[in-house]
Design a protein around this motif. Structure first.
Motif, PDB file in Angstrom:
ATOM      1  N   ALA A 188      12.630 -15.186   3.696  1.00 61.84           N
ATOM      2  CA  ALA A 188      13.964 -14.757   3.273  1.00 61.84           C
ATOM      3  C   ALA A 188      14.131 -14.699   1.757  1.00 61.84           C
ATOM      4  N   GLY A 189      13.163 -14.081   1.095  1.00 58.01           N
ATOM      5  CA  GLY A 189      13.257 -13.927  -0.347  1.00 58.01           C
ATOM      6  C   GLY A 189      12.808 -15.148  -1.136  1.00 58.01           C
ATOM      7  N   GLY A 190      12.440 -16.225  -0.429  1.00 58.48           N
ATOM      8  CA  GLY A 190      11.973 -17.429  -1.119  1.00 58.48           C
ATOM      9  C   GLY A 190      10.533 -17.272  -1.586  1.00 58.48           C
ATOM     10  N   PRO A 191      10.062 -18.235  -2.340  1.00 55.64           N
ATOM     11  CA  PRO A 191       8.703 -18.127  -2.883  1.00 55.64           C
ATOM     12  C   PRO A 191       7.630 -18.341  -1.812  1.00 55.64           C
ATOM     13  N   PHE A 192       6.552 -17.618  -1.930  1.00 58.91           N
ATOM     14  CA  PHE A 192       5.380 -17.796  -1.071  1.00 58.91           C
ATOM     15  C   PHE A 192       4.209 -17.126  -1.752  1.00 58.91           C
ATOM     16  N   ILE A 193       3.023 -17.476  -1.309  1.00 62.52           N
ATOM     17  CA  ILE A 193       1.805 -16.851  -1.835  1.00 62.52           C
ATOM     18  C   ILE A 193       1.069 -16.230  -0.670  1.00 62.52           C
ATOM     19  N   LEU A 194       0.721 -14.969  -0.802  1.00 63.06           N
ATOM     20  CA  LEU A 194      -0.063 -14.292   0.226  1.00 63.06           C
ATOM     21  C   LEU A 194      -1.538 -14.449  -0.117  1.00 63.06           C
ATOM     22  N   GLN A 195      -2.274 -15.039   0.798  1.00 61.83           N
ATOM     23  CA  GLN A 195      -3.718 -15.184   0.631  1.00 61.83           C
ATOM     24  C   GLN A 195      -4.361 -14.433   1.778  1.00 61.83           C
ATOM     25  N   GLN A 196      -5.206 -13.505   1.463  1.00 64.48           N
ATOM     26  CA  GLN A 196      -5.872 -12.758   2.521  1.00 64.48           C
ATOM     27  C   GLN A 196      -7.334 -13.150   2.580  1.00 64.48           C
ATOM     28  N   ASP A 197      -7.989 -12.826   3.686  1.00 63.21           N
ATOM     29  CA  ASP A 197      -9.355 -13.312   3.901  1.00 63.21           C
ATOM     30  C   ASP A 197     -10.445 -12.372   3.377  1.00 63.21           C
ATOM     31  N   TRP A 198     -10.080 -11.250   2.857  1.00 60.82           N
ATOM     32  CA  TRP A 198     -11.023 -10.299   2.273  1.00 60.82           C
ATOM     33  C   TRP A 198     -12.048  -9.754   3.257  1.00 60.82           C
ATOM     34  N   ALA A 199     -11.621  -9.597   4.493  1.00 61.89           N
ATOM     35  CA  ALA A 199     -12.434  -8.804   5.408  1.00 61.89           C
ATOM     36  C   ALA A 199     -12.556  -7.421   4.779  1.00 61.89           C
ATOM     37  N   PRO A 200     -13.643  -6.687   5.056  1.00 57.48           N
ATOM     38  CA  PRO A 200     -13.836  -5.396   4.376  1.00 57.48           C
ATOM     39  C   PRO A 200     -12.617  -4.473   4.405  1.00 57.48           C
ATOM     40  N   SER A 201     -11.951  -4.383   5.535  1.00 60.16           N
ATOM     41  CA  SER A 201     -10.791  -3.486   5.602  1.00 60.16           C
ATOM     42  C   SER A 201      -9.632  -3.992   4.752  1.00 60.16           C
ATOM     43  N   HIS A 202      -9.578  -5.302   4.499  1.00 63.34           N
ATOM     44  CA  HIS A 202      -8.496  -5.859   3.694  1.00 63.34           C
ATOM     45  C   HIS A 202      -8.679  -5.592   2.208  1.00 63.34           C
ATOM     46  N   GLY A 203      -9.863  -5.134   1.821  1.00 59.24           N
ATOM     47  CA  GLY A 203     -10.119  -4.818   0.424  1.00 59.24           C
ATOM     48  C   GLY A 203     -10.093  -3.333   0.130  1.00 59.24           C
ATOM     49  N   SER A 204      -9.672  -2.543   1.120  1.00 60.90           N
ATOM     50  CA  SER A 204      -9.630  -1.098   0.909  1.00 60.90           C
ATOM     51  C   SER A 204      -8.562  -0.740  -0.121  1.00 60.90           C
ATOM     52  N   ARG A 205      -8.711   0.412  -0.724  1.00 63.89           N
ATOM     53  CA  ARG A 205      -7.736   0.849  -1.737  1.00 63.89           C
ATOM     54  C   ARG A 205      -6.328   0.932  -1.171  1.00 63.89           C
ATOM     55  N   SER A 206      -6.212   1.425   0.070  1.00 63.65           N
ATOM     56  CA  SER A 206      -4.868   1.558   0.642  1.00 63.65           C
ATOM     57  C   SER A 206      -4.236   0.191   0.894  1.00 63.65           C
ATOM     58  N   THR A 207      -5.033  -0.766   1.363  1.00 62.63           N
ATOM     59  CA  THR A 207      -4.506  -2.112   1.582  1.00 62.63           C
ATOM     60  C   THR A 207      -4.108  -2.750   0.263  1.00 62.63           C
ATOM     61  N   LEU A 208      -4.954  -2.627  -0.745  1.00 66.20           N
ATOM     62  CA  LEU A 208      -4.641  -3.205  -2.046  1.00 66.20           C
ATOM     63  C   LEU A 208      -3.387  -2.580  -2.652  1.00 66.20           C
ATOM     64  N   ALA A 209      -3.200  -1.285  -2.440  1.00 73.39           N
ATOM     65  CA  ALA A 209      -1.996  -0.614  -2.944  1.00 73.39           C
ATOM     66  C   ALA A 209      -0.740  -1.191  -2.288  1.00 73.39           C
ATOM     67  N   VAL A 210      -0.800  -1.435  -0.983  1.00 79.30           N
ATOM     68  CA  VAL A 210       0.338  -2.024  -0.266  1.00 79.30           C
ATOM     69  C   VAL A 210       0.598  -3.438  -0.779  1.00 79.30           C
ATOM     70  N   LEU A 211      -0.472  -4.219  -0.935  1.00 79.19           N
ATOM     71  CA  LEU A 211      -0.311  -5.589  -1.421  1.00 79.19           C
ATOM     72  C   LEU A 211       0.311  -5.609  -2.814  1.00 79.19           C
ATOM     73  N   GLU A 212      -0.179  -4.756  -3.682  1.00 75.21           N
ATOM     74  CA  GLU A 212       0.357  -4.717  -5.038  1.00 75.21           C
ATOM     75  C   GLU A 212       1.822  -4.281  -5.056  1.00 75.21           C
ATOM     76  N   ALA A 213       2.194  -3.369  -4.159  1.00 75.83           N
ATOM     77  CA  ALA A 213       3.571  -2.877  -4.121  1.00 75.83           C
ATOM     78  C   ALA A 213       4.542  -3.891  -3.516  1.00 75.83           C
ATOM     79  N   HIS A 214       4.106  -4.593  -2.460  1.00 76.46           N
ATOM     80  CA  HIS A 214       5.026  -5.456  -1.710  1.00 76.46           C
ATOM     81  C   HIS A 214       4.820  -6.952  -1.923  1.00 76.46           C
TER      82      HIS A 214
END
Length: 124
Positions: free
Chosen positions: A13-39
């Motif tokens: 609900a807008g509070g602080p948190f840290i997103l940690q992902q496991d870096w599976a190959p698909s999680h490092g794709s350009r499209s995934t990184l773009a979403v992560l950086e945006a959101h």
């Protein structure tokens, strides 16, 4: 994004948190990184999180084992049946357990540093 963003919105609900992902190959794709950086500005990228570090990830060090224990010994006819059972098991986990698990990360990180990246379970 159909699952992650609504879940984060509901639980934090807008509070602080840290997103940690496991870096599976698909999680490092350009499209995934773009979403992560945006959101999720400030997410832990692969340069800030050690590779192959399940003992530092609360999902790997604790929660998956609990989920596995809740469905152990059962046979599932389909992957969808397994997913449904895991969702029921997930819903039954106490929020306090999840909070304690997440709160243990700082202690686990400190132990890992003290052990210079070697096995640190004995230090906990």
């Amino acid at each position: 994004m159909d699952n992650l963003l609504p879940w984060v919105t509901q639980h934090f609900a807008g509070g602080p948190f840290i997103l940690q992902q496991d870096w599976a190959p698909s999680h490092g794709s350009r499209s995934t990184l773009a979403v992560l950086e945006a959101h999720f500005p400030g997410f832990l990228d692969k340069n800030l999180w050690p590779a192959s570090s399940p003992d530092l990830n609360p999902m790997d060090s604790s929660v998956w084992g609990m989920l596995e224990g809740k469905i152990a010994g059962k046979v599932f006819a389909t992957v969808d049946d397994l997913k449904a059972a895991l969702e029921v098991a997930w819903a039954s986990i106490d929020d306090g357990y999840l909070r304690r698990t997440v709160n243990s990360v700082k202690k686990r990180l400190r132990a890992c540093v003290k052990a210079r990246g070697s096995n640190f379970e004995i230090l906990l």
